[in-house]
Design a protein around this motif. Structure first.
Motif, short mmCIF file in Angstrom:
data_model
loop_
_atom_site.label_atom_id
_atom_site.label_comp_id
_atom_site.label_asym_id
_atom_site.label_seq_id
_atom_site.Cartn_x
_atom_site.Cartn_y
_atom_site.Cartn_z
N PRO A 1 6.85 -1.84 -5.80
CA PRO A 1 5.69 -1.56 -4.95
C PRO A 1 4.47 -2.25 -5.54
CG PRO A 1 6.46 0.42 -6.10
CD PRO A 1 7.46 -0.63 -6.37
N HIS B 1 9.43 9.05 -4.83
CA HIS B 1 9.20 7.95 -3.89
C HIS B 1 10.19 6.81 -4.14
CE1 HIS B 1 6.93 5.12 -1.37
NE2 HIS B 1 7.15 4.24 -2.34
N TRP C 1 1.38 -1.89 -5.36
CA TRP C 1 0.31 -1.05 -5.90
C TRP C 1 0.66 -0.47 -7.26
CZ3 TRP C 1 2.36 3.80 -6.34
CH2 TRP C 1 3.44 4.12 -5.48
N ALA C 2 1.91 -0.63 -7.69
CA ALA C 2 2.31 -0.12 -9.01
C ALA C 2 2.40 -1.21 -10.06
CB ALA C 2 3.65 0.61 -8.91
N GLU D 1 0.85 -1.18 0.00
CA GLU D 1 0.00 0.00 0.00
C GLU D 1 0.89 1.24 0.00
OE1 GLU D 1 -2.28 0.04 3.58
OE2 GLU D 1 -0.55 -0.33 4.87
N ARG D 2 0.30 2.36 -0.34
CA ARG D 2 1.08 3.59 -0.39
C ARG D 2 1.43 4.06 1.02
NH1 ARG D 2 0.66 6.42 -5.46
NH2 ARG D 2 -0.73 5.34 -6.91
N ALA E 1 8.21 2.23 3.58
CA ALA E 1 8.36 1.29 2.47
C ALA E 1 9.73 0.62 2.50
CB ALA E 1 8.16 2.01 1.14
N ALA F 1 5.36 3.96 -10.08
CA ALA F 1 5.40 4.78 -8.88
C ALA F 1 6.20 6.05 -9.17
CB ALA F 1 6.05 4.00 -7.73
#
Length: 255
Positions: A169, A183, A171-172, A136-137, A143, A179
């Protein structure tokens, strides 16, 4: 001291998007890219397992390394349907991907299975390509902490030696856009510090909707990219390789 090379690495996983015939055609096209493309960029291809011998034959002669997308934690023996690391090495694999989010999230492999696979890979002489990433972000600090913990768990039974690490990540993965570069660079700087202290012989890649233009935004905080569907078009892969050569510049000549 880190033993990592300064040459950028373009690694490509074909997953199971292409059938056998299409995979063989893709390999031949990539062979042409490897022959005519710029020097100074390393290329690693992870095809579907049935194409590994052909990939080693077609690409090995032009200096492209071949890897497997997964291996079994089991040794050769009475394990129906498994792919022992020893067998993968025998048919030409040099690297094996470990711990991808699709293995852990979709197929339910836990940290113990991931660690067992990494240990089996290294025993067979394969270099593990360990995938890490937050689900998750969160902040770069959070992270990086999660990624370091995942990496340490995956390599807990692996002695010192070369390792590839792909920061992806979750979510990417498969998203419309990678992302954000701020980040990714912040996470990778922190992860690099951890790797330098614990796994100095490493190369750190970014994956997660990676494609043309991404390496420019992330260099020098990453050593390369772990590419998926955006490199299944050979022209896009060639563009990434050209970009890497241009951005990284010529590798220094050893004295």
């Amino acid at each position: 001291m880190s033993a990592r090379t300064t040459r950028p690495l373009a690694a490509v996983s074909l997953k199971t998007y292409l059938g056998q015939a299409d995979t063989l055609a893709w390999l031949e096209a990539v062979r042409g890219v490897a022959v005519t493309g710029p020097a100074g960029v390393d290329l690693l291809v992870l095809p579907v397992a049935t194409a590994l011998p052909d990939a080693a034959r077609v690409l090995g002669a032009v200096g492209v390394r071949v890897g497997a997308q997964d291996c079994s934690w089991t040794p050769p023996g009475a394990y129906t349907g498994e792919l022992p690391a020893e067998l993968l090495a025998e048919v030409g694999a040099e690297v094996v991907e470990i711990g991808h989010a699709e293995r852990t999230g979709v197929l339910g492999e836990d940290a113990a299975v991931t660690a067992a696979k990494a240990a089996a890979a290294v025993r067979a002489g394969l270099v593990p390509l360990v995938c890490v990433g937050e689900d998750e972000r969160v902040s770069p600090e959070a992270a990086a902490s999660r990624c370091a913990a995942q990496l340490d768990a995956a390599l807990r039974d692996v002695p010192e030696g070369p390792v590839l690490v792909a920061y992806e990540p979750e979510w990417a993965i498969g998203a419309d856009e990678p992302a954000g570069p701020d980040h990714v660079r912040a996470v990778c700087r922190r992860l690099r510090t951890h790797l330098d202290a614990h796994r100095p012989d490493h190369r750190l890649l970014y994956g997660g909707t990676a494609g043309p233009g991404v390496f420019t935004r992330l260099h020098p905080d990453v050593d390369g990219l772990f590419l998926g569907r955006r490199a299944h078009e050979v022209a896009a892969l060639a563009e990434v390789i050209e970009e890497m050569a241009r951005v990284a510049g010529p590798a220094p000549v050893a004295p």
